[in-house]
Design a protein around this motif. Structure first.
Motif, PDB file in Angstrom:
ATOM      1  N   ALA A 118      50.292  30.254  42.917  1.00 47.04           N
ATOM      2  CA  ALA A 118      49.922  31.226  42.146  1.00 47.04           C
ATOM      3  C   ALA A 118      48.311  31.153  42.124  1.00 47.04           C
ATOM      4  O   ALA A 118      47.810  29.898  42.292  1.00 47.04           O
ATOM      5  N   ASN A 119      47.659  32.358  42.308  1.00 46.49           N
ATOM      6  CA  ASN A 119      46.042  32.126  42.434  1.00 46.49           C
ATOM      7  C   ASN A 119      45.632  32.237  41.013  1.00 46.49           C
ATOM      8  O   ASN A 119      45.726  33.010  40.049  1.00 46.49           O
ATOM      9  N   PRO A 120      44.856  30.914  40.643  1.00 47.98           N
ATOM     10  CA  PRO A 120      44.262  30.739  39.367  1.00 47.98           C
ATOM     11  C   PRO A 120      43.283  31.867  38.848  1.00 47.98           C
ATOM     12  O   PRO A 120      43.217  32.061  37.704  1.00 47.98           O
ATOM     13  N   SER A 121      42.632  32.550  39.712  1.00 50.43           N
ATOM     14  CA  SER A 121      41.454  33.424  39.291  1.00 50.43           C
ATOM     15  C   SER A 121      42.107  34.689  38.775  1.00 50.43           C
ATOM     16  O   SER A 121      41.662  35.380  38.110  1.00 50.43           O
TER      17      SER A 121
ATOM     18  N   LEU B 240      34.555  36.885  34.419  1.00 49.02           N
ATOM     19  CA  LEU B 240      34.655  38.422  34.547  1.00 49.02           C
ATOM     20  C   LEU B 240      34.729  39.015  35.832  1.00 49.02           C
ATOM     21  O   LEU B 240      35.333  39.878  36.128  1.00 49.02           O
ATOM     22  N   ASP B 241      33.745  38.484  36.699  1.00 49.92           N
ATOM     23  CA  ASP B 241      33.895  38.923  38.106  1.00 49.92           C
ATOM     24  C   ASP B 241      35.100  38.897  38.878  1.00 49.92           C
ATOM     25  O   ASP B 241      35.488  39.700  39.607  1.00 49.92           O
ATOM     26  N   LEU B 242      35.743  37.642  38.399  1.00 49.35           N
ATOM     27  CA  LEU B 242      37.040  37.554  39.123  1.00 49.35           C
ATOM     28  C   LEU B 242      37.941  38.695  39.100  1.00 49.35           C
ATOM     29  O   LEU B 242      38.792  39.063  39.785  1.00 49.35           O
ATOM     30  N   ILE B 243      37.981  39.201  37.659  1.00 51.37           N
ATOM     31  CA  ILE B 243      38.900  40.344  37.490  1.00 51.37           C
ATOM     32  C   ILE B 243      38.628  41.482  38.313  1.00 51.37           C
ATOM     33  O   ILE B 243      39.450  42.439  38.732  1.00 51.37           O
ATOM     34  N   LYS B 244      37.128  41.828  38.619  1.00 52.44           N
ATOM     35  CA  LYS B 244      37.062  42.814  39.609  1.00 52.44           C
ATOM     36  C   LYS B 244      37.459  42.916  40.832  1.00 52.44           C
ATOM     37  O   LYS B 244      37.554  43.902  41.598  1.00 52.44           O
ATOM     38  N   GLU B 245      37.950  41.563  41.197  1.00 56.44           N
ATOM     39  CA  GLU B 245      38.214  41.527  42.630  1.00 56.44           C
ATOM     40  C   GLU B 245      39.813  42.125  42.831  1.00 56.44           C
ATOM     41  O   GLU B 245      40.445  42.298  43.941  1.00 56.44           O
ATOM     42  N   HIS B 246      40.456  42.166  41.669  1.00 60.48           N
ATOM     43  CA  HIS B 246      41.954  42.504  41.640  1.00 60.48           C
ATOM     44  C   HIS B 246      42.012  43.984  41.157  1.00 60.48           C
ATOM     45  O   HIS B 246      40.998  44.738  40.665  1.00 60.48           O
ATOM     46  N   ASP B 247      43.183  44.515  41.275  1.00 57.95           N
ATOM     47  CA  ASP B 247      43.700  45.660  40.950  1.00 57.95           C
ATOM     48  C   ASP B 247      43.310  46.111  39.533  1.00 57.95           C
ATOM     49  O   ASP B 247      43.598  45.180  38.550  1.00 57.95           O
ATOM     50  N   PHE B 248      42.808  47.272  39.472  1.00 57.65           N
ATOM     51  CA  PHE B 248      42.486  47.652  37.917  1.00 57.65           C
ATOM     52  C   PHE B 248      43.838  47.693  36.993  1.00 57.65           C
ATOM     53  O   PHE B 248      43.614  47.479  35.638  1.00 57.65           O
ATOM     54  N   LYS B 249      44.932  48.027  37.575  1.00 49.74           N
ATOM     55  CA  LYS B 249      45.984  47.733  36.806  1.00 49.74           C
ATOM     56  C   LYS B 249      46.298  46.425  35.921  1.00 49.74           C
ATOM     57  O   LYS B 249      46.966  46.612  35.109  1.00 49.74           O
ATOM     58  N   LEU B 250      45.660  45.315  36.677  1.00 50.97           N
ATOM     59  CA  LEU B 250      45.848  43.908  35.931  1.00 50.97           C
ATOM     60  C   LEU B 250      45.074  44.015  34.563  1.00 50.97           C
ATOM     61  O   LEU B 250      45.385  43.608  33.564  1.00 50.97           O
TER      62      LEU B 250
ATOM     63  N   TYR C  98      45.600  34.439  36.907  1.00 47.75           N
ATOM     64  CA  TYR C  98      46.174  34.054  35.483  1.00 47.75           C
ATOM     65  C   TYR C  98      45.367  33.728  34.635  1.00 47.75           C
ATOM     66  O   TYR C  98      45.304  33.795  33.328  1.00 47.75           O
ATOM     67  N   LEU C  99      44.495  32.564  35.173  1.00 47.50           N
ATOM     68  CA  LEU C  99      43.365  32.325  33.982  1.00 47.50           C
ATOM     69  C   LEU C  99      42.171  33.003  33.957  1.00 47.50           C
ATOM     70  O   LEU C  99      41.702  33.292  32.661  1.00 47.50           O
ATOM     71  N   GLY C 100      41.725  33.845  34.904  1.00 44.91           N
ATOM     72  CA  GLY C 100      40.850  35.001  34.799  1.00 44.91           C
ATOM     73  C   GLY C 100      41.233  36.135  33.871  1.00 44.91           C
ATOM     74  O   GLY C 100      40.492  36.519  32.898  1.00 44.91           O
ATOM     75  N   LEU C 101      42.369  36.479  34.032  1.00 44.42           N
ATOM     76  CA  LEU C 101      43.008  37.649  33.123  1.00 44.42           C
ATOM     77  C   LEU C 101      43.049  37.074  31.730  1.00 44.42           C
ATOM     78  O   LEU C 101      42.879  37.952  30.841  1.00 44.42           O
ATOM     79  N   ALA C 102      43.710  35.812  31.715  1.00 50.91           N
ATOM     80  CA  ALA C 102      43.649  35.428  30.074  1.00 50.91           C
ATOM     81  C   ALA C 102      42.574  35.241  29.423  1.00 50.91           C
ATOM     82  O   ALA C 102      42.280  35.536  28.464  1.00 50.91           O
ATOM     83  N   LEU C 103      41.591  34.580  30.065  1.00 51.01           N
ATOM     84  CA  LEU C 103      40.423  34.037  29.402  1.00 51.01           C
ATOM     85  C   LEU C 103      39.312  35.191  29.658  1.00 51.01           C
ATOM     86  O   LEU C 103      38.402  35.417  28.537  1.00 51.01           O
TER      87      LEU C 103
END
Length: 337
Positions: A304-307, A239-249, A309-314
């Motif tokens: 491709a950054n696993p954090s 969940l923390d990995l998602i916070k590192e990326h744009d909210f649009k994701l 595609y994997l962070g967003l999917a999971l």
């Protein structure tokens, strides 16, 4: 719809997943041994493949041809649509866009399993050959994404050649198809087990049920609960990995699966599936892979950054689908069907 969502939230499948997230968020020492996690993953792949093959053996080709065409259409269309959205709307770099295209074009086997349990709780039947559609949708999305990546990579290395007469850009066929990429995709653990188990189930048919049923059918839901507990732990860690990326994701991880889910429902309806089958087609289109696709991307698309595609999917799409997506798509399927 609220009653359906509430009922789904209180199902053992969802509650065990939430328990895993709670354990992760509060830094519990609850961990699954790597060997057990791998074993549960292999079990689910084999169980779904076997059940799909056995059930598929009971149907004529004429019965399943339309759902097969619809499934392949979704498997090819969804990664292309994902690429278009990410590249031209969100301006994402090509490597990460391709990573998400493979992930969101492919399917989540566990989400599909949870949808089957949900339909059972609702007393809604479905075509048993839908298990085979899981395999069919798993492969095309990964191949499409990796072939696009190979084309882009080779295009950077090899200059484009303009046709002297009509001005068409020409590239070698190898720019689109890389033999090593195809081999890695077709013989990856997930695809190999799914296709292999489906083929075995198709060959042995229902006569093999006395041997297969005690482990791979009767105990399926129990093993699924354990797997989802582990998935909850893993999702909480990401969940923390998602916070590192744009909210649009995050918006992408919720909205795009719903759009693809509605597309899947429309395709399922057009192919003549029942309400349960239409719902499952929508769930397949809405789900995102965190097993087969990441395994292929890890070696084939290292940029491709696993954090992402994997962070967003999971971390986003999987829990959203598990808790809200499945009942929402079921309600939409009821309305359309």
């Amino acid at each position: 719809m609220l009653d359906i969502i509430t009922q789904n939230l209180l199902s053992p499948v969802v509650l065990f997943f939430v328990l895993g997230i709670i354990a992760s968020v509060f830094k519990s020492d609850l961990k699954f041994p790597k060997g057990l996690s791998e074993t549960l993953s292999i079990y689910l792949l084999i169980a779904i493949g076997l059940k799909g093959g056995i059930e598929l053996s009971n149907y004529s080709f004429d019965t399943v041809i339309q759902p097969i065409i619809g499934t392949l259409f979704l498997g090819i269309t969804t990664p292309i649509l994902t690429l278009i959205i990410l590249r031209f709307t969100m301006k994402m770099d090509s490597a990460n866009a391709i990573g998400l295209a493979a992930t969101y074009g492919s399917v989540s086997i566990v989400t599909y399993g949870a949808a089957i349990t949900f339909l059972g709780n609702q007393g809604t039947s479905y075509e048993s050959f839908m298990n085979a559609m899981v395999v069919l949708m798993e492969i095309p999305a990964i191949l499409v994404a990796l072939c696009v990546y190979g084309a882009i990579k080779n295009a950077k290395q090899q200059p484009f050649v303009l046709h002297q007469k009509v001005g068409i850009v020409a590239t070698a066929p190898s720019a689109f198809v890389n033999k090593e990429v195809l081999k890695e995709s077709l013989f990856s653990k997930s695809v190999l087990l799914l296709v292999g188990s489906l083929s075995i189930g198709l060959v042995v048919g229902k006569d093999s049920l006395p041997v297969i049923q005690p482990l791979f059918i009767d105990l399926y839901n129990s093993f699924l609960l354990l797997f989802l507990l582990n998935m909850g732990i893993m999702a909480g860690e990401r969940l923390d990995l998602i916070k590192e990326h744009d909210f649009k994701l995050v918006v992408f991880g919720i909205c795009v699966p719903l759009i693809f889910g509605v597309l899947g429902i429309l395709v399922g309806s057009a192919t003549g599936l029942s309400l349960g089958g239409v719902t499952l087609m929508g769930v397949l289109a809405a789900s995102a892979s965190y097993i087969a696709a990441p395994a292929a991307l890890k070696t084939s698309v290292p940029d491709a950054n696993p954090s992402i595609y994997l962070g967003l999917a999971l971390g986003i799409t999987f829990p959203f689908n598990l808790i809200f997506g499945i009942p929402i798509l079921f309600s939409i399927a009821q309305w359309i069907w």
